[in-house]
Design a protein around this motif. Structure first.
Motif, mmCIF file in Angstrom:
data_model
loop_
_atom_site.group_PDB
_atom_site.id
_atom_site.type_symbol
_atom_site.label_atom_id
_atom_site.label_comp_id
_atom_site.label_asym_id
_atom_site.label_seq_id
_atom_site.Cartn_x
_atom_site.Cartn_y
_atom_site.Cartn_z
ATOM 1 N N ALA A 199 0.818 -1.210 0.000
ATOM 2 C CA ALA A 199 0.000 0.000 0.000
ATOM 3 C C ALA A 199 0.856 1.266 0.000
ATOM 4 O O ALA A 199 0.423 2.311 -0.497
ATOM 5 C CB ALA A 199 -0.952 0.003 1.196
ATOM 6 N N ILE A 200 2.071 1.168 0.537
ATOM 7 C CA ILE A 200 2.970 2.324 0.526
ATOM 8 C C ILE A 200 4.157 2.089 -0.421
ATOM 9 O O ILE A 200 5.208 2.700 -0.292
ATOM 10 C CB ILE A 200 3.438 2.716 1.946
ATOM 11 N N ASN A 201 3.950 1.169 -1.364
ATOM 12 C CA ASN A 201 4.892 0.869 -2.437
ATOM 13 C C ASN A 201 6.252 0.359 -1.957
ATOM 14 O O ASN A 201 7.270 0.602 -2.599
ATOM 15 C CB ASN A 201 5.054 2.079 -3.365
ATOM 16 N N LEU A 202 6.269 -0.369 -0.873
ATOM 17 C CA LEU A 202 7.484 -1.045 -0.415
ATOM 18 C C LEU A 202 7.367 -2.503 -0.841
ATOM 19 O O LEU A 202 6.605 -3.270 -0.272
ATOM 20 C CB LEU A 202 7.649 -0.927 1.097
ATOM 21 N N GLN A 203 8.112 -2.880 -1.875
ATOM 22 C CA GLN A 203 7.964 -4.180 -2.514
ATOM 23 C C GLN A 203 9.052 -5.187 -2.151
ATOM 24 O O GLN A 203 9.018 -6.313 -2.628
ATOM 25 C CB GLN A 203 7.945 -4.000 -4.032
ATOM 26 N N ASP A 204 10.038 -4.796 -1.345
ATOM 27 C CA ASP A 204 11.158 -5.707 -1.076
ATOM 28 C C ASP A 204 10.717 -7.003 -0.416
ATOM 29 O O ASP A 204 11.272 -8.060 -0.677
ATOM 30 C CB ASP A 204 12.250 -5.014 -0.254
ATOM 31 N N MET A 205 9.691 -6.948 0.403
ATOM 32 C CA MET A 205 9.214 -8.157 1.070
ATOM 33 C C MET A 205 8.583 -9.131 0.071
ATOM 34 O O MET A 205 8.638 -10.341 0.266
ATOM 35 C CB MET A 205 8.225 -7.797 2.168
ATOM 36 N N ASN A 206 8.016 -8.593 -1.003
ATOM 37 C CA ASN A 206 7.449 -9.462 -2.044
ATOM 38 C C ASN A 206 8.529 -10.344 -2.649
ATOM 39 O O ASN A 206 8.299 -11.513 -2.935
ATOM 40 C CB ASN A 206 6.802 -8.622 -3.150
ATOM 41 N N ILE A 207 9.696 -9.766 -2.863
ATOM 42 C CA ILE A 207 10.809 -10.516 -3.447
ATOM 43 C C ILE A 207 11.245 -11.626 -2.507
ATOM 44 O O ILE A 207 11.470 -12.767 -2.925
ATOM 45 C CB ILE A 207 11.975 -9.563 -3.776
ATOM 46 N N ILE A 208 11.321 -11.319 -1.229
ATOM 47 C CA ILE A 208 11.694 -12.327 -0.234
ATOM 48 C C ILE A 208 10.614 -13.405 -0.155
ATOM 49 O O ILE A 208 10.916 -14.599 -0.048
ATOM 50 C CB ILE A 208 11.940 -11.673 1.141
ATOM 51 N N ALA A 209 9.351 -12.997 -0.259
ATOM 52 C CA ALA A 209 8.236 -13.955 -0.188
ATOM 53 C C ALA A 209 8.274 -14.958 -1.338
ATOM 54 O O ALA A 209 7.806 -16.081 -1.186
ATOM 55 C CB ALA A 209 6.905 -13.208 -0.180
ATOM 56 N N GLU A 210 8.853 -14.573 -2.480
ATOM 57 C CA GLU A 210 8.977 -15.500 -3.608
ATOM 58 C C GLU A 210 9.678 -16.787 -3.191
ATOM 59 O O GLU A 210 9.302 -17.877 -3.630
ATOM 60 C CB GLU A 210 9.789 -14.867 -4.747
ATOM 61 N N TYR A 211 10.700 -16.651 -2.346
ATOM 62 C CA TYR A 211 11.446 -17.831 -1.913
ATOM 63 C C TYR A 211 10.605 -18.732 -1.014
ATOM 64 O O TYR A 211 10.711 -19.949 -1.087
ATOM 65 C CB TYR A 211 12.759 -17.413 -1.230
ATOM 66 N N HIS A 212 9.750 -18.126 -0.184
ATOM 67 C CA HIS A 212 8.842 -18.923 0.639
ATOM 68 C C HIS A 212 7.840 -19.666 -0.237
ATOM 69 O O HIS A 212 7.588 -20.850 -0.030
ATOM 70 C CB HIS A 212 8.098 -18.035 1.642
ATOM 71 N N ILE A 213 7.281 -18.955 -1.209
ATOM 72 C CA ILE A 213 6.312 -19.573 -2.116
ATOM 73 C C ILE A 213 6.990 -20.698 -2.891
ATOM 74 O O ILE A 213 6.421 -21.777 -3.074
ATOM 75 C CB ILE A 213 5.699 -18.519 -3.073
ATOM 76 N N GLN A 214 8.209 -20.465 -3.334
ATOM 77 C CA GLN A 214 8.986 -21.493 -4.044
ATOM 78 C C GLN A 214 9.091 -22.757 -3.198
ATOM 79 O O GLN A 214 8.772 -23.853 -3.673
ATOM 80 C CB GLN A 214 10.380 -20.947 -4.339
ATOM 81 N N GLU A 215 9.508 -22.613 -1.958
ATOM 82 C CA GLU A 215 9.672 -23.784 -1.088
ATOM 83 C C GLU A 215 8.347 -24.469 -0.807
ATOM 84 O O GLU A 215 8.265 -25.704 -0.827
ATOM 85 C CB GLU A 215 10.341 -23.374 0.221
ATOM 86 N N ILE A 216 7.316 -23.690 -0.570
ATOM 87 C CA ILE A 216 6.003 -24.258 -0.242
ATOM 88 C C ILE A 216 5.427 -25.017 -1.438
ATOM 89 O O ILE A 216 4.939 -26.142 -1.293
ATOM 90 C CB ILE A 216 5.049 -23.152 0.260
ATOM 91 N N LEU A 217 5.496 -24.420 -2.622
ATOM 92 C CA LEU A 217 4.987 -25.117 -3.812
ATOM 93 C C LEU A 217 5.813 -26.361 -4.121
ATOM 94 O O LEU A 217 5.257 -27.379 -4.541
ATOM 95 C CB LEU A 217 4.953 -24.172 -5.021
ATOM 96 N N ASN A 218 7.113 -26.295 -3.895
ATOM 97 C CA ASN A 218 7.951 -27.484 -4.092
ATOM 98 C C ASN A 218 7.493 -28.623 -3.183
ATOM 99 O O ASN A 218 7.427 -29.775 -3.609
ATOM 100 C CB ASN A 218 9.423 -27.161 -3.850
ATOM 101 N N ILE A 219 7.167 -28.304 -1.950
ATOM 102 C CA ILE A 219 6.717 -29.325 -0.998
ATOM 103 C C ILE A 219 5.352 -29.880 -1.417
ATOM 104 O O ILE A 219 5.160 -31.095 -1.496
ATOM 105 C CB ILE A 219 6.643 -28.748 0.438
#
Length: 165
Positions: free
Chosen positions: A26-46
């Motif tokens: 909402a305040i255009n801070l997107q860095d956490m989205n990039i970090i979240a990609e790795y979580h999504i990667q691991e979760i989908l792999n599992i």
């Protein structure tokens, strides 16, 4: 009981993550989205028993996709934007870059809540894309938890608990 405990912890972690991502976006801070990609990667792999890798590690800011599993021909776009025009933009870039020749499956993961329907998306002829199945969010993952083994559920919980965002 162990299974229920892990599922509740996953739901709690997803709730926290989803809210953080929405507020930061909402305040255009997107860095956490990039970090979240790795979580999504691991979760989908599992969940899917696949081997997604981050596309951006090879090509910074890879076009249309963030995660890829070449062997299983699966590509994933991770986005915090659930609007239909963002989904269409992803599909258009995917096809414009001929990624359908490399990947048979495209999954779009919404870091938030997806819309109820994505009717009338333009899909290239010959490419199979079901928005109900291939546009997913945290709620879709939670609904899949009941079908997973306790070991997989525990692995997902550990991904979320051990590497907090």
């Amino acid at each position: 009981m162990k299974r229920e405990f892990h599922i509740k912890e996953i739901i709690e972690e997803f709730s926290i993550l989803k809210n953080k991502l929405e507020l930061l976006s909402a305040i255009n801070l997107q860095d956490m989205n990039i970090i979240a990609e790795y979580h999504i990667q691991e979760i989908l792999n599992i969940i899917l028993d696949i081997n997604l890798k981050n596309s951006n590690s090879k090509n910074e800011n890879s076009v249309a996709i963030d995660l890829e599993d070449i062997d299983n021909s699966i590509a994933v776009q991770v986005t915090s934007t659930s609007r239909k025009n963002k989904i269409q933009e992803t599909l258009d870039k995917f096809f414009a870059n001929n990624l359908e020749t490399k990947f048979e499956v495209l999954i779009i993961f919404i870091l938030g809540k997806k819309h109820k329907d994505y009717k009338n998306l333009r899909i290239k002829e010959g490419f199979s894309f079901d928005p109900n199945e291939q546009i997913i969010d945290f709620a879709k993952i939670i609904s899949r938890l009941s079908t997973l083994s306790t070991l997989k559920i525990e692995k997902i919980k550990n991904v979320l608990k051990n590497d907090k965002l």
